[in-house]
Design a protein around this motif. Structure first.
Motif, PDB file in Angstrom:
ATOM      1  N   LEU A   9       0.626  -1.082   0.045  1.00  0.00           N
ATOM      2  CA  LEU A   9       0.122  -0.002   0.049  1.00  0.00           C
ATOM      3  C   LEU A   9       0.993   1.271   0.071  1.00  0.00           C
ATOM      4  CD1 LEU A   9      -2.475  -1.184   2.921  1.00  0.00           C
ATOM      5  CD2 LEU A   9      -2.527  -1.710   0.252  1.00  0.00           C
ATOM      6  N   VAL A  10       0.477   2.195  -0.864  1.00  0.00           N
ATOM      7  CA  VAL A  10       1.434   3.522  -0.911  1.00  0.00           C
ATOM      8  C   VAL A  10       0.118   4.551  -0.708  1.00  0.00           C
ATOM      9  CG1 VAL A  10       2.789   5.143  -2.212  1.00  0.00           C
ATOM     10  CG2 VAL A  10       3.066   2.364  -2.513  1.00  0.00           C
ATOM     11  N   GLY A  11       0.384   5.364   0.282  1.00  0.00           N
ATOM     12  CA  GLY A  11      -0.430   6.718   0.526  1.00  0.00           C
ATOM     13  C   GLY A  11       0.227   7.722  -0.535  1.00  0.00           C
ATOM     14  N   VAL A  12      -0.613   8.463  -1.343  1.00  0.00           N
ATOM     15  CA  VAL A  12      -0.095   9.490  -2.142  1.00  0.00           C
ATOM     16  C   VAL A  12      -1.072  10.657  -1.926  1.00  0.00           C
ATOM     17  CG1 VAL A  12       0.303  10.279  -4.593  1.00  0.00           C
ATOM     18  CG2 VAL A  12       0.817   7.737  -3.902  1.00  0.00           C
ATOM     19  N   ASP A  13      -0.382  11.961  -2.046  1.00  0.00           N
ATOM     20  CA  ASP A  13      -1.209  13.141  -1.731  1.00  0.00           C
ATOM     21  C   ASP A  13      -0.371  14.195  -2.918  1.00  0.00           C
ATOM     22  OD1 ASP A  13      -3.007  15.141  -0.914  1.00  0.00           O
ATOM     23  OD2 ASP A  13      -1.626  15.827   0.658  1.00  0.00           O
ATOM     24  N   GLU A  14      -1.261  14.425  -3.994  1.00  0.00           N
ATOM     25  CA  GLU A  14      -0.701  15.304  -4.928  1.00  0.00           C
ATOM     26  C   GLU A  14       0.378  15.111  -5.799  1.00  0.00           C
ATOM     27  OE1 GLU A  14      -0.815  19.554  -3.427  1.00  0.00           O
ATOM     28  OE2 GLU A  14      -2.865  19.299  -2.825  1.00  0.00           O
ATOM     29  N   GLY A  15       0.691  13.791  -5.813  1.00  0.00           N
ATOM     30  CA  GLY A  15       1.781  13.049  -6.415  1.00  0.00           C
ATOM     31  C   GLY A  15       2.885  12.936  -5.579  1.00  0.00           C
ATOM     32  N   SER A  16       2.690  13.073  -4.265  1.00  0.00           N
ATOM     33  CA  SER A  16       3.984  12.698  -3.515  1.00  0.00           C
ATOM     34  C   SER A  16       3.617  11.481  -2.531  1.00  0.00           C
ATOM     35  CB  SER A  16       4.213  13.824  -2.501  1.00  0.00           C
ATOM     36  OG  SER A  16       4.681  14.939  -3.026  1.00  0.00           O
ATOM     37  N   VAL A  17       4.492  10.769  -2.390  1.00  0.00           N
ATOM     38  CA  VAL A  17       4.274   9.550  -1.573  1.00  0.00           C
ATOM     39  C   VAL A  17       4.175  10.051  -0.157  1.00  0.00           C
ATOM     40  CG1 VAL A  17       5.345   7.278  -0.652  1.00  0.00           C
ATOM     41  CG2 VAL A  17       5.392   7.869  -2.898  1.00  0.00           C
ATOM     42  N   ILE A  18       3.167   9.694   0.725  1.00  0.00           N
ATOM     43  CA  ILE A  18       3.323  10.192   2.100  1.00  0.00           C
ATOM     44  C   ILE A  18       3.206   9.030   3.186  1.00  0.00           C
ATOM     45  CG2 ILE A  18       2.232  12.524   1.640  1.00  0.00           C
ATOM     46  CD1 ILE A  18      -0.564  11.159   2.533  1.00  0.00           C
ATOM     47  N   GLY A  19       2.965   7.901   2.532  1.00  0.00           N
ATOM     48  CA  GLY A  19       3.126   6.800   3.554  1.00  0.00           C
ATOM     49  C   GLY A  19       3.243   5.481   2.628  1.00  0.00           C
ATOM     50  N   THR A  20       3.661   4.394   3.493  1.00  0.00           N
ATOM     51  CA  THR A  20       3.670   3.108   2.878  1.00  0.00           C
ATOM     52  C   THR A  20       3.514   2.034   3.769  1.00  0.00           C
ATOM     53  OG1 THR A  20       6.022   2.865   2.973  1.00  0.00           O
ATOM     54  CG2 THR A  20       5.250   3.807   0.864  1.00  0.00           C
ATOM     55  N   VAL A  21       3.049   0.679   3.449  1.00  0.00           N
ATOM     56  CA  VAL A  21       3.142  -0.207   4.523  1.00  0.00           C
ATOM     57  C   VAL A  21       3.147  -1.415   3.455  1.00  0.00           C
ATOM     58  CG1 VAL A  21       0.620  -0.539   4.642  1.00  0.00           C
ATOM     59  CG2 VAL A  21       2.163  -1.568   6.367  1.00  0.00           C
ATOM     60  N   MET A  22       3.796  -2.425   3.936  1.00  0.00           N
ATOM     61  CA  MET A  22       3.836  -3.946   3.079  1.00  0.00           C
ATOM     62  C   MET A  22       3.501  -5.218   4.107  1.00  0.00           C
ATOM     63  SD  MET A  22       7.101  -5.445   0.825  1.00  0.00           S
ATOM     64  CE  MET A  22       7.969  -6.141   2.306  1.00  0.00           C
ATOM     65  N   GLY A  23       2.354  -5.906   3.469  1.00  0.00           N
ATOM     66  CA  GLY A  23       1.961  -6.672   4.208  1.00  0.00           C
ATOM     67  C   GLY A  23       2.242  -8.149   3.517  1.00  0.00           C
ATOM     68  N   GLY A  24       1.978  -9.203   4.166  1.00  0.00           N
ATOM     69  CA  GLY A  24       2.306 -10.311   3.684  1.00  0.00           C
ATOM     70  C   GLY A  24       1.526 -11.502   4.377  1.00  0.00           C
ATOM     71  N   TYR A  25       0.976 -12.698   3.688  1.00  0.00           N
ATOM     72  CA  TYR A  25       0.382 -13.540   4.382  1.00  0.00           C
ATOM     73  C   TYR A  25       0.593 -14.766   3.491  1.00  0.00           C
ATOM     74  CZ  TYR A  25      -3.858 -16.460   6.050  1.00  0.00           C
ATOM     75  OH  TYR A  25      -4.409 -17.386   6.334  1.00  0.00           O
ATOM     76  N   GLU A  26       1.381 -15.823   4.346  1.00  0.00           N
ATOM     77  CA  GLU A  26       1.757 -17.138   3.719  1.00  0.00           C
ATOM     78  C   GLU A  26       0.664 -18.436   4.329  1.00  0.00           C
ATOM     79  OE1 GLU A  26       1.753 -17.694   7.221  1.00  0.00           O
ATOM     80  OE2 GLU A  26       3.494 -16.636   7.403  1.00  0.00           O
ATOM     81  N   GLY A  27      -0.274 -17.959   4.567  1.00  0.00           N
ATOM     82  CA  GLY A  27      -1.429 -19.142   4.666  1.00  0.00           C
ATOM     83  C   GLY A  27      -1.521 -19.569   6.445  1.00  0.00           C
ATOM     84  N   HIS A  28      -0.689 -18.884   7.262  1.00  0.00           N
ATOM     85  CA  HIS A  28      -0.665 -19.057   8.567  1.00  0.00           C
ATOM     86  C   HIS A  28      -0.497 -17.898   9.387  1.00  0.00           C
ATOM     87  CE1 HIS A  28       0.197 -21.295  12.405  1.00  0.00           C
ATOM     88  NE2 HIS A  28       1.292 -20.439  12.655  1.00  0.00           N
ATOM     89  N   ARG A  29       0.161 -16.992   9.301  1.00  0.00           N
ATOM     90  CA  ARG A  29       0.015 -15.774   9.954  1.00  0.00           C
ATOM     91  C   ARG A  29       0.491 -14.508   8.819  1.00  0.00           C
ATOM     92  NH1 ARG A  29      -1.820 -17.964  13.770  1.00  0.00           N
ATOM     93  NH2 ARG A  29      -0.805 -18.237  15.609  1.00  0.00           N
ATOM     94  N   GLY A  30      -0.403 -13.467   9.051  1.00  0.00           N
ATOM     95  CA  GLY A  30       0.018 -12.183   8.431  1.00  0.00           C
ATOM     96  C   GLY A  30       1.276 -11.564   8.940  1.00  0.00           C
TER      97      GLY A  30
END
Length: 99
Positions: A9-30
């Motif tokens: 996920l990337v948060g963008v405001d007026e063309g600028s990146v203002i936040g990010t997060v990367m998640g993952g799920y392998e079937g057991h835990r996120g």
């Protein structure tokens, strides 16, 4: 971006990146990695919003528990996660550098 792009996920405001997060799920835990918010945008709820969205996406995949890692010395970040409902698990994180 080729694996679970809905969890990058990337948060963008007026063309600028203002936040990010990367998640993952392998079937057991996120997992949550690399939550970051532009320092000028911190403390206004953007980090919590990114986390809520990531949690919702993980829940849609069948995830029932999320793990994340924070350095024990990073009190500010630990406070953030505690404030949005995360608790410390009684585990030891281990790692091995391959280079």
């Amino acid at each position: 971006m080729s694996f679970q792009p809905e969890l990058f996920l990337v948060g963008v405001d007026e063309g600028s990146v203002i936040g990010t997060v990367m998640g993952g799920y392998e079937g057991h835990r996120g997992w949550i990695n690399y939550l970051a918010v532009d320092p000028d945008r911190q403390s206004v709820g953007l980090g919590a919003t990114l986390m809520e969205y990531a949690e919702a996406k993980l829940r849609e995949l069948g995830c029932v528990k999320i793990n994340l890692q924070v350095r024990s010395s990073n009190e500010k970040v630990l406070g953030f996660y505690r404030a949005i409902g995360y608790l410390e698990d009684d585990v030891i994180s281990m790692g091995k550098r391959l280079s």
